[in-house]
Design a protein around this motif. Structure first.
Motif, mmCIF file in Angstrom:
data_model
loop_
_atom_site.group_PDB
_atom_site.id
_atom_site.type_symbol
_atom_site.label_atom_id
_atom_site.label_comp_id
_atom_site.label_asym_id
_atom_site.label_seq_id
_atom_site.Cartn_x
_atom_site.Cartn_y
_atom_site.Cartn_z
ATOM 1 N N ALA A 32 2.374 1.651 -3.468
ATOM 2 C CA ALA A 32 1.411 2.203 -4.419
ATOM 3 C C ALA A 32 1.173 3.699 -4.178
ATOM 4 O O ALA A 32 1.092 4.486 -5.133
ATOM 5 C CB ALA A 32 0.089 1.435 -4.329
ATOM 6 N N PHE A 33 1.081 4.097 -2.915
ATOM 7 C CA PHE A 33 0.886 5.516 -2.598
ATOM 8 C C PHE A 33 2.065 6.358 -3.103
ATOM 9 O O PHE A 33 1.875 7.421 -3.678
ATOM 10 C CB PHE A 33 0.706 5.721 -1.089
ATOM 11 C CG PHE A 33 0.653 7.161 -0.701
ATOM 12 C CD1 PHE A 33 -0.503 7.899 -0.900
ATOM 13 C CD2 PHE A 33 1.765 7.796 -0.173
ATOM 14 C CE1 PHE A 33 -0.555 9.249 -0.569
ATOM 15 C CE2 PHE A 33 1.732 9.138 0.162
ATOM 16 C CZ PHE A 33 0.569 9.861 -0.039
ATOM 17 N N GLU A 34 3.280 5.869 -2.885
ATOM 18 C CA GLU A 34 4.455 6.615 -3.317
ATOM 19 C C GLU A 34 4.530 6.719 -4.836
ATOM 20 O O GLU A 34 4.945 7.751 -5.382
ATOM 21 C CB GLU A 34 5.723 5.975 -2.746
ATOM 22 C CG GLU A 34 5.817 6.162 -1.243
ATOM 23 C CD GLU A 34 6.850 5.303 -0.568
ATOM 24 O OE1 GLU A 34 7.080 5.511 0.630
ATOM 25 O OE2 GLU A 34 7.434 4.405 -1.234
ATOM 26 N N LYS A 35 4.113 5.674 -5.538
ATOM 27 C CA LYS A 35 4.071 5.749 -7.004
ATOM 28 C C LYS A 35 3.072 6.811 -7.439
ATOM 29 O O LYS A 35 3.339 7.585 -8.355
ATOM 30 C CB LYS A 35 3.668 4.411 -7.636
ATOM 31 C CG LYS A 35 4.542 3.223 -7.426
ATOM 32 C CD LYS A 35 5.979 3.496 -7.748
ATOM 33 C CE LYS A 35 6.836 2.681 -6.846
ATOM 34 N NZ LYS A 35 6.779 2.981 -5.430
ATOM 35 N N HIS A 36 1.922 6.837 -6.787
ATOM 36 C CA HIS A 36 0.913 7.849 -7.101
ATOM 37 C C HIS A 36 1.452 9.257 -6.852
ATOM 38 O O HIS A 36 1.250 10.167 -7.659
ATOM 39 C CB HIS A 36 -0.355 7.605 -6.271
ATOM 40 C CG HIS A 36 -1.421 8.603 -6.537
ATOM 41 N ND1 HIS A 36 -1.580 9.736 -5.771
ATOM 42 C CD2 HIS A 36 -2.371 8.650 -7.503
ATOM 43 C CE1 HIS A 36 -2.584 10.441 -6.247
ATOM 44 N NE2 HIS A 36 -3.080 9.808 -7.296
ATOM 45 N N ALA A 37 2.160 9.439 -5.735
ATOM 46 C CA ALA A 37 2.730 10.752 -5.410
ATOM 47 C C ALA A 37 3.730 11.190 -6.479
ATOM 48 O O ALA A 37 3.755 12.368 -6.874
ATOM 49 C CB ALA A 37 3.401 10.706 -4.033
ATOM 50 N N LEU A 64 3.759 10.239 -9.644
ATOM 51 C CA LEU A 64 3.000 10.548 -10.862
ATOM 52 C C LEU A 64 2.336 11.909 -10.795
ATOM 53 O O LEU A 64 2.413 12.694 -11.736
ATOM 54 C CB LEU A 64 1.942 9.470 -11.119
ATOM 55 C CG LEU A 64 2.374 8.235 -11.873
ATOM 56 C CD1 LEU A 64 1.217 7.258 -12.000
ATOM 57 C CD2 LEU A 64 2.924 8.591 -13.239
ATOM 58 N N THR A 65 1.671 12.182 -9.676
ATOM 59 C CA THR A 65 0.966 13.467 -9.557
ATOM 60 C C THR A 65 1.935 14.640 -9.478
ATOM 61 O O THR A 65 1.565 15.760 -9.824
ATOM 62 C CB THR A 65 0.010 13.491 -8.346
ATOM 63 O OG1 THR A 65 0.754 13.209 -7.161
ATOM 64 C CG2 THR A 65 -1.108 12.477 -8.509
ATOM 65 N N SER A 80 0.827 -1.211 0.000
ATOM 66 C CA SER A 80 0.000 0.000 0.000
ATOM 67 C C SER A 80 0.864 1.266 0.000
ATOM 68 O O SER A 80 0.569 2.225 -0.725
ATOM 69 C CB SER A 80 -0.960 0.006 1.185
ATOM 70 O OG SER A 80 -0.247 -0.117 2.396
ATOM 71 N N THR A 81 1.936 1.281 0.775
ATOM 72 C CA THR A 81 2.835 2.439 0.777
ATOM 73 C C THR A 81 3.538 2.549 -0.565
ATOM 74 O O THR A 81 3.696 3.646 -1.114
ATOM 75 C CB THR A 81 3.876 2.321 1.913
ATOM 76 O OG1 THR A 81 3.168 2.256 3.149
ATOM 77 C CG2 THR A 81 4.815 3.499 1.930
ATOM 78 N N PHE A 124 9.232 7.860 -11.215
ATOM 79 C CA PHE A 124 8.152 6.882 -11.088
ATOM 80 C C PHE A 124 8.535 5.583 -11.808
ATOM 81 O O PHE A 124 8.458 4.493 -11.236
ATOM 82 C CB PHE A 124 6.851 7.444 -11.676
ATOM 83 C CG PHE A 124 5.797 6.397 -11.925
ATOM 84 C CD1 PHE A 124 4.977 5.955 -10.898
ATOM 85 C CD2 PHE A 124 5.637 5.845 -13.190
ATOM 86 C CE1 PHE A 124 4.006 4.982 -11.123
ATOM 87 C CE2 PHE A 124 4.678 4.872 -13.421
ATOM 88 C CZ PHE A 124 3.862 4.442 -12.385
#
Length: 124
Positions: A84-89, A91-92, A81-82, A99
């Protein structure tokens, strides 16, 4: 009930250790590479490969030891979960290169670490 307790204890220890490693290493590399999360996930892959390799190999680990170490400790120590969150961060934030590098390095190194752990168990 004993098996639940073993998973609970292993998971708690793994989670605390993950927190300490992530807190120590992510401070220096935030915004382009989350080294703490990367380290716990790769080390967790190595450990689970070794632990499960030993459990399959023979009488090295009991079912309860495997639950404590693989399901409990490695499950609490690693974190999808962390990840995935870091990948999202990334990307955004528009960090497409970071990434991509972090994603590919994590997947390739994770699979390689599991394979190496299994190999180490076979050699033990």
């Amino acid at each position: 009930m004993k098996q639940w307790l073993l998973v609970f204890i292993g998971g708690g220890i793994g989670s605390v250790l993950r927190y300490l490693v992530s807190k120590s290493f992510n401070t220096y590399f935030t915004h382009f590479f989350y080294l703490g999360t990367f380290l716990v996930n790769i080390l967790g892959c190595l450990l689970i490969g070794f632990i499960l390799g030993l459990s399959v190999k023979g009488d090295y680990l009991s079912e309860n030891q495997t639950l404590l170490l693989a399901t409990g400790f490695c499950g609490g120590f690693t974190t999808f979960s962390t990840f995935a969150f870091e990948k999202h961060a990334l990307l955004t934030a528009g960090e497409l290169f970071h990434f991509s590098f972090y994603l590919m390095a994590s997947i390739i190194m994770g699979i390689a670490a599991v394979a190496f752990g299994l190999w180490m168990a076979k050699m033990a």
